[in-house]
Design an enzyme around this catalytic site. Structure first.
Site: not given
Ligand code: CO
Length: 209
Positions: A51, A53, A55, A107, A110
């Protein structure tokens, strides 16, 4: 005014450039040949499909150096069989780099997965997230049985990863690699933002089924 604007732009992000210089110096201080060696070849054994993302930083999570992990990231870690970007990465990784492992890494928590099923309209991203709505629809029996909404979404994160593993494993590039005897496994993982640990969903595929 425009030239002034350009001059100003050249000084922007100075804090990141300073961090970059310090990082490069630290690398060389520990290992003088680090960049010379890296520049000479790219031969990673792994392709990470994860992803976007912020993080979920691929290299950091598996503690790999530059050069050790080939990475493709998009919103909600999808492997759509009609996406030219993903397919180009996949073909290059399988046919040219000959990676031995492909990890699809979702994750928990998400935002992309949550946005796919919250019923709100956001525009183009709704089309991108459509495959997740299909997964949610196919697995609605299992998902509806989970009372807690956060747990239900976390399960959808897992189901999405399983679907993407199937997409990758059934792709012609991967099927052809197996047909010529190439060693290649496709794995499904879900990363936890809460503790930094990866959960292997045990859906690994290492050959045509
Ligand atoms: Co995400």
């Amino acid at each position: 005014m425009r030239r002034g604007g350009w001059r100003y732009a050249a000084r922007m992000l100075d804090h990141l450039k300073a961090r970059n210089r310090a990082w490069a110096q630290r690398k060389v201080a520990v290992d003088a040949g680090f960049f010379r060696r890296l520049a000479a070849q790219q031969a990673p054994e792994y392709l990470w499909i994860g992803c976007s993302d912020s993080r979920v930083p691929a290299n950091e999570i598996v503690d790999l150096d530059p050069g050790e992990l080939f990475v493709h990231r998009n919103v909600a870690n999808l492997a759509p069989p009609q996406d030219a970007n993903y397919l180009s990465v996949l073909q290059f990784a399988v046919d040219v780099i000959k990676v031995k492992h492909i990890m699809v890494v979702g994750h928990y928590g998400c935002g992309g997965v949550a946005a796919a099923v919250d019923g709100q309209r956001r525009g183009l991203v709704d089309h991108w997230l459509h495959p997740i709505r299909e997964v949610a629809h196919e697995c609605r029996g299992e998902l509806d049985a989970i009372a807690d909404q956060r747990k239900r979404l976390d399960r959808l994160c897992e189901l999405n990863v399983m679907r993407q593993v199937r997409n990758v494993a059934s792709d012609v590039f991967v099927q052809d690699a197996w047909a010529r005897g190439q060693t290649l496994c496709v794995h499904g993982w879900v990363y936890s933002l809460a503790d930094g640990l990866v959960n292997d969903l045990n859906v690994t595929v290492c050959g045509p089924e």
